[in-house]
Motif scaffolding. Structure first.
Motif, short mmCIF file in Angstrom:
data_model
loop_
_atom_site.label_atom_id
_atom_site.label_comp_id
_atom_site.label_asym_id
_atom_site.label_seq_id
_atom_site.Cartn_x
_atom_site.Cartn_y
_atom_site.Cartn_z
N HIS A 1 34.80 41.96 40.98
CA HIS A 1 35.92 41.12 40.87
C HIS A 1 36.92 41.82 41.69
CE1 HIS A 1 36.25 43.95 37.90
NE2 HIS A 1 37.33 43.76 37.50
N MET A 2 38.27 41.17 41.66
CA MET A 2 39.04 41.40 42.81
C MET A 2 40.14 42.54 42.42
SD MET A 2 38.80 38.26 45.57
CE MET A 2 39.76 38.94 46.86
N HIS A 3 40.06 42.90 41.30
CA HIS A 3 41.22 43.78 40.62
C HIS A 3 41.15 45.23 41.52
CE1 HIS A 3 41.15 42.45 36.14
NE2 HIS A 3 42.26 41.83 36.99
N PRO A 4 42.35 45.86 41.45
CA PRO A 4 42.62 47.02 42.14
C PRO A 4 41.59 48.08 42.18
CG PRO A 4 44.63 46.25 41.21
CD PRO A 4 43.63 45.55 40.76
N ASP A 5 41.13 48.39 40.95
CA ASP A 5 40.03 49.38 40.84
C ASP A 5 38.58 49.25 41.39
OD1 ASP A 5 40.18 47.81 38.64
OD2 ASP A 5 38.96 49.10 37.36
N ASP B 1 36.73 34.17 42.39
CA ASP B 1 37.60 35.03 42.20
C ASP B 1 38.53 34.81 43.45
OD1 ASP B 1 37.64 36.68 39.76
OD2 ASP B 1 38.06 38.25 41.14
N TYR B 2 38.00 34.81 44.60
CA TYR B 2 38.50 34.67 45.83
C TYR B 2 39.71 33.72 45.89
CZ TYR B 2 39.55 34.26 50.94
OH TYR B 2 39.92 34.08 52.27
N ARG B 3 39.32 32.19 45.43
CA ARG B 3 39.90 31.37 45.31
C ARG B 3 41.37 31.61 44.27
NH1 ARG B 3 38.67 29.59 49.93
NH2 ARG B 3 36.31 28.83 50.04
N GLY C 1 47.64 42.74 46.92
CA GLY C 1 46.76 43.75 47.28
C GLY C 1 45.41 43.29 47.66
N ALA C 2 44.89 42.23 46.66
CA ALA C 2 43.68 41.55 46.81
C ALA C 2 43.46 40.83 48.08
CB ALA C 2 43.25 40.71 45.63
N ARG C 3 44.52 40.15 48.48
CA ARG C 3 44.70 39.44 49.77
C ARG C 3 44.62 40.21 51.00
NH1 ARG C 3 49.19 34.35 48.58
NH2 ARG C 3 48.29 33.76 46.65
N LYS C 4 45.34 41.50 51.14
CA LYS C 4 45.40 42.30 52.05
C LYS C 4 44.31 43.05 52.16
CE LYS C 4 47.70 46.62 53.54
NZ LYS C 4 48.53 47.64 53.25
N SER C 5 43.42 43.29 50.98
CA SER C 5 42.10 44.19 51.30
C SER C 5 41.10 43.07 51.80
CB SER C 5 41.63 44.48 50.00
OG SER C 5 42.79 45.25 49.45
N ALA C 6 40.99 41.88 51.26
CA ALA C 6 40.13 40.74 51.86
C ALA C 6 40.28 40.50 53.33
CB ALA C 6 40.12 39.65 50.80
N ASP C 7 41.58 40.15 53.50
CA ASP C 7 41.94 39.85 54.99
C ASP C 7 41.39 40.77 56.03
OD1 ASP C 7 42.95 37.53 54.26
OD2 ASP C 7 45.12 37.97 54.16
N LEU D 1 30.08 36.29 34.94
CA LEU D 1 30.50 36.87 34.00
C LEU D 1 32.00 36.43 33.62
CD1 LEU D 1 29.16 40.68 34.29
CD2 LEU D 1 28.11 38.75 32.86
N ALA D 2 32.34 35.53 34.05
CA ALA D 2 33.62 34.94 33.92
C ALA D 2 34.66 35.41 32.70
CB ALA D 2 33.73 33.37 34.24
N GLY D 3 35.74 35.36 32.76
CA GLY D 3 36.58 35.81 31.82
C GLY D 3 37.56 37.03 31.97
N HIS D 4 36.99 37.89 32.36
CA HIS D 4 37.93 39.09 32.60
C HIS D 4 38.74 38.71 33.88
CE1 HIS D 4 39.57 42.98 33.28
NE2 HIS D 4 38.82 43.38 34.33
N THR D 5 37.86 38.06 34.83
CA THR D 5 38.73 37.42 35.93
C THR D 5 38.06 36.21 35.85
OG1 THR D 5 37.46 38.15 37.87
CG2 THR D 5 39.41 39.41 37.19
N PRO D 6 38.48 34.98 36.59
CA PRO D 6 38.03 33.85 36.67
C PRO D 6 36.40 33.94 37.39
CG PRO D 6 40.24 33.37 37.21
CD PRO D 6 39.98 34.87 37.17
N GLY D 7 36.26 34.67 38.54
CA GLY D 7 35.04 34.82 39.11
C GLY D 7 34.43 35.96 38.70
N HIS D 8 34.66 36.80 38.08
CA HIS D 8 34.10 38.18 37.55
C HIS D 8 32.59 38.06 37.49
CE1 HIS D 8 33.20 41.22 34.23
NE2 HIS D 8 33.01 42.14 35.53
#
Length: 332
Positions: A152-156, A181-183, A204-210, A234-241
């Motif tokens: 998932h696209m959290h900072p850590d 998660d990307y969406r 930060g997620a956008r910058k990392s992916a881009d 495993l959705a819930g922690h983030t939508p696309g986890h």
């Protein structure tokens, strides 16, 4: 050298044991001092890089420690101090806060080197950003990584795909991101609705992916991403986890990612969440589903925030569960 000269015989062993015992007695009696040369070594002051490898069927899986994050009880949703105090005591947790390791996992499939999550780079303070040292300790360079799978696209988990200067940390790697998660992280409406403290997560997620736009793949759940590695919703922690099932042939591993954050609490109290959950109710439902499954089938699990190196098994315990760290592998 003859076989006899290389074999430790019983008499030699007993003689050596007697000598050691005698030396121990002298030390206890104050009759033997440690030489100043060996006693003057300075304390290192820093832990060694975290890298521990184990076999999973035909795969090698190496746990890599990016560092740790400390949180307070106010960040644990549903936290009840009376219950938590007993759980901390049972787990020998000192103080009232909780330390979360940040684990990544390197899969060597025999054909590919695949990194599951990438740590934090320099984005979350001095106790984190140690993934490069852990990789070096494992004998792997960033240039060797073929693919980076993101749970998932959290900072850590994502921000470590960039160096502190903003360039790609894994210049030869394909970046694979969960599409749901990307969406979410690229949704301007979600960004605008987020509390100010969370807006940097989106940016930060956008910058990392881009940075990997030219070599990037979006994937769904229940999809085999490469032979033996399948994504799990495993959705819930983030939508696309997502998590990943690793099938090494005669052995397997379920990387459950952030299904559990605080091991001393959430196995016993699986309905307790974390402040970073996008949908706490869904996250708790997912956590119970995962823990039900792995406690029933006995499969080895690995967790992003389980005590390093994060490998272990889950068993039922009353109305909850307990985590049993996996035995150390002495050989392959």
């Amino acid at each position: 050298m003859s076989e006899a000269s290389t074999r430790l015989d019983r008499r030699g062993f007993l003689t050596g044991a007697s000598t050691l015992a005698a030396g121990s007695a002298l030390v206890a009696a104050g009759g033997l001092s440690v030489s100043s040369a060996s006693a003057s070594a300075p304390l290192a002051g820093q832990p060694m890089a975290g890298a521990i490898r184990r076999k999973v069927g035909s795969f090698e899986v190496t746990a890599l420690l990016d560092g740790y994050l400390d949180i307070g009880s106010e960040q644990v949703l549903g936290h009840d101090e009376d219950i938590a105090a007993n759980l901390r005591k049972e787990a020998f947790v000192e103080g009232s806060g909780y330390r979360l390791p940040i684990n990544a996992f390197l899969l060597n499939t025999g054909d590919k080197l695949v990194l599951v999550d990438a740590g934090t780079s320099d984005q979350m303070g001095p106790t984190l950003g140690k993934l490069g040292g852990a990789m070096a300790a494992a004998g792997v360079t960033p240039e060797q990584i073929d693919a980076v799978l993101i749970t998932h696209m959290h900072p850590d988990h994502l921000f470590g795909v960039l160096k502190p200067d903003g360039s790609k940390a894994f210049e030869n790697a394909e970046l694979l991101l969960p599409e749901t998660d990307y969406r979410f992280w690229f949704d301007d409406a979600a960004l605008n609705a987020a509390p100010d403290a969370f807006k940097p997560f989106f940016l930060g997620a956008r910058k990392s992916a881009d940075a990997y736009a030219a070599n990037q793949t979006l994937f769904g759940s229940d999809k085999e991403l490469l032979p033996g590695v399948t994504s799990v919703d495993l959705a819930g922690h983030t939508p696309g986890h997502v998590g990943f099932r690793v099938d090494g042939g005669d052995d397997g591993l379920f990387i459950i990612a952030d299904a559990v954050h605080v091991s001393s609490l959430q196995f016993a109290q699986p309905d307790w969440g974390i402040a970073f959950d996008t949908d706490p109710a869904q996250a708790a439902k997912t956590r119970r589903k995962v823990l039900d499954e792995v406690s029933s089938d006995g499969h080895l699990v690995a967790g992003s925030h389980l005590p390093f190196p994060g490998f272990g098994h889950v068993a039922r315990s009353g109305d909850g569960y307990r985590f049993a760290p996996a035995d150390w592998q002495y050989s392959n």
